[in-house]
Motif scaffolding. Structure first.
Motif, PDB file in Angstrom:
ATOM      1  N   TYR A  63       0.809  -1.218   0.000  1.00 54.59           N
ATOM      2  CA  TYR A  63       0.000   0.000   0.000  1.00 54.59           C
ATOM      3  C   TYR A  63       0.848   1.277   0.000  1.00 54.59           C
ATOM      4  O   TYR A  63       0.328   2.372  -0.218  1.00 54.59           O
ATOM      5  CB  TYR A  63      -1.012   0.014   1.152  1.00 54.59           C
ATOM      6  CG  TYR A  63      -0.447  -0.046   2.553  1.00 54.59           C
ATOM      7  CD1 TYR A  63       0.142   1.072   3.150  1.00 54.59           C
ATOM      8  CD2 TYR A  63      -0.538  -1.215   3.302  1.00 54.59           C
ATOM      9  CE1 TYR A  63       0.632   1.015   4.436  1.00 54.59           C
ATOM     10  CE2 TYR A  63      -0.052  -1.277   4.600  1.00 54.59           C
ATOM     11  CZ  TYR A  63       0.527  -0.159   5.156  1.00 54.59           C
ATOM     12  OH  TYR A  63       1.018  -0.197   6.447  1.00 54.59           O
ATOM     13  N   ARG A  64       2.141   1.166   0.214  1.00 47.42           N
ATOM     14  CA  ARG A  64       3.039   2.323   0.164  1.00 47.42           C
ATOM     15  C   ARG A  64       3.689   2.522  -1.216  1.00 47.42           C
ATOM     16  O   ARG A  64       4.332   3.537  -1.451  1.00 47.42           O
ATOM     17  CB  ARG A  64       4.154   2.180   1.204  1.00 47.42           C
ATOM     18  CG  ARG A  64       3.681   2.282   2.641  1.00 47.42           C
ATOM     19  CD  ARG A  64       4.859   2.107   3.597  1.00 47.42           C
ATOM     20  NE  ARG A  64       4.472   2.197   4.977  1.00 47.42           N
ATOM     21  CZ  ARG A  64       4.578   3.300   5.726  1.00 47.42           C
ATOM     22  NH1 ARG A  64       5.080   4.398   5.221  1.00 47.42           N
ATOM     23  NH2 ARG A  64       4.197   3.283   6.990  1.00 47.42           N
ATOM     24  N   ALA A  65       3.561   1.571  -2.107  1.00 49.63           N
ATOM     25  CA  ALA A  65       4.307   1.582  -3.374  1.00 49.63           C
ATOM     26  C   ALA A  65       4.013   2.815  -4.227  1.00 49.63           C
ATOM     27  O   ALA A  65       4.943   3.490  -4.687  1.00 49.63           O
ATOM     28  CB  ALA A  65       4.027   0.306  -4.165  1.00 49.63           C
ATOM     29  N   ASN A  66       2.751   3.131  -4.460  1.00 50.44           N
ATOM     30  CA  ASN A  66       2.411   4.293  -5.300  1.00 50.44           C
ATOM     31  C   ASN A  66       2.887   5.593  -4.662  1.00 50.44           C
ATOM     32  O   ASN A  66       3.360   6.505  -5.349  1.00 50.44           O
ATOM     33  CB  ASN A  66       0.911   4.353  -5.568  1.00 50.44           C
ATOM     34  CG  ASN A  66       0.456   3.241  -6.477  1.00 50.44           C
ATOM     35  OD1 ASN A  66       1.233   2.679  -7.236  1.00 50.44           O
ATOM     36  ND2 ASN A  66      -0.822   2.916  -6.400  1.00 50.44           N
ATOM     37  N   TRP A  67       2.765   5.675  -3.357  1.00 50.74           N
ATOM     38  CA  TRP A  67       3.200   6.853  -2.605  1.00 50.74           C
ATOM     39  C   TRP A  67       4.707   7.063  -2.770  1.00 50.74           C
ATOM     40  O   TRP A  67       5.169   8.139  -3.142  1.00 50.74           O
ATOM     41  CB  TRP A  67       2.802   6.680  -1.143  1.00 50.74           C
ATOM     42  CG  TRP A  67       3.530   7.537  -0.157  1.00 50.74           C
ATOM     43  CD1 TRP A  67       4.444   7.142   0.766  1.00 50.74           C
ATOM     44  CD2 TRP A  67       3.404   8.953   0.010  1.00 50.74           C
ATOM     45  NE1 TRP A  67       4.888   8.215   1.489  1.00 50.74           N
ATOM     46  CE2 TRP A  67       4.270   9.335   1.050  1.00 50.74           C
ATOM     47  CE3 TRP A  67       2.652   9.931  -0.623  1.00 50.74           C
ATOM     48  CZ2 TRP A  67       4.400  10.653   1.472  1.00 50.74           C
ATOM     49  CZ3 TRP A  67       2.785  11.252  -0.195  1.00 50.74           C
ATOM     50  CH2 TRP A  67       3.641  11.595   0.835  1.00 50.74           C
ATOM     51  N   HIS A  68       5.478   6.027  -2.509  1.00 52.41           N
ATOM     52  CA  HIS A  68       6.937   6.143  -2.619  1.00 52.41           C
ATOM     53  C   HIS A  68       7.367   6.435  -4.058  1.00 52.41           C
ATOM     54  O   HIS A  68       8.284   7.232  -4.280  1.00 52.41           O
ATOM     55  CB  HIS A  68       7.619   4.871  -2.110  1.00 52.41           C
ATOM     56  CG  HIS A  68       7.603   4.753  -0.625  1.00 52.41           C
ATOM     57  ND1 HIS A  68       7.687   3.548   0.024  1.00 52.41           N
ATOM     58  CD2 HIS A  68       7.514   5.684   0.354  1.00 52.41           C
ATOM     59  CE1 HIS A  68       7.647   3.737   1.332  1.00 52.41           C
ATOM     60  NE2 HIS A  68       7.535   5.030   1.553  1.00 52.41           N
ATOM     61  N   ALA A  69       6.712   5.826  -5.022  1.00 57.03           N
ATOM     62  CA  ALA A  69       7.074   6.030  -6.434  1.00 57.03           C
ATOM     63  C   ALA A  69       6.827   7.467  -6.884  1.00 57.03           C
ATOM     64  O   ALA A  69       7.523   7.961  -7.774  1.00 57.03           O
ATOM     65  CB  ALA A  69       6.286   5.064  -7.316  1.00 57.03           C
ATOM     66  N   ALA A  70       5.882   8.152  -6.267  1.00 56.34           N
ATOM     67  CA  ALA A  70       5.510   9.507  -6.700  1.00 56.34           C
ATOM     68  C   ALA A  70       6.268  10.616  -5.970  1.00 56.34           C
ATOM     69  O   ALA A  70       6.159  11.788  -6.355  1.00 56.34           O
ATOM     70  CB  ALA A  70       4.007   9.710  -6.498  1.00 56.34           C
TER      71      ALA A  70
END
Length: 108
Positions: A75-82
């Protein structure tokens, strides 16, 4: 609170044109992480004089779990990628150990 608890104080300087996206990506992360077993507390703050500056306080009971497990949750992947697109410069992360706390809720 236990002395072992650590609070991660994270400061963000968000690009003004990315404010809505910042919250759209961060809010689901905050909602999801509060259900983790080592999660203790979190609060997101905004600078009242600079609406593109935020500070997040995350308190966790186990540093190894944060580093080895929590930071890698899907659930953190999109946040970290952006983050590079969202922020004016890299976020500042500090780690603090709590010595004392009080709450009006605890007295109620």
């Amino acid at each position: 609170m236990s002395e072992a608890y650590e609070t991660y104080v994270i400061t963000f300087h968000v690009r003004p044109d990315q404010l809505q996206r910042f919250r759209a990506l961060l809010d689901p992360v905050l909602d999801a992480m509060r259900h983790e077993t080592t999660f203790v507390y979190a609060a997101l703050h905004i600078d009242p004089d600079r609406p593109n500056q935020f500070q997040l306080h995350e308190t966790w009971s186990n540093r190894e779990d944060v580093l080895q497990v929590q930071l890698h949750r899907p659930y953190r992947a999109n946040w970290h990628a952006a983050l590079d697109e969202l922020l004016e410069h890299p976020r500042k992360i500090e780690i603090w150990q709590q010595l004392w706390s009080a709450s009006a809720e605890a007295d109620a």
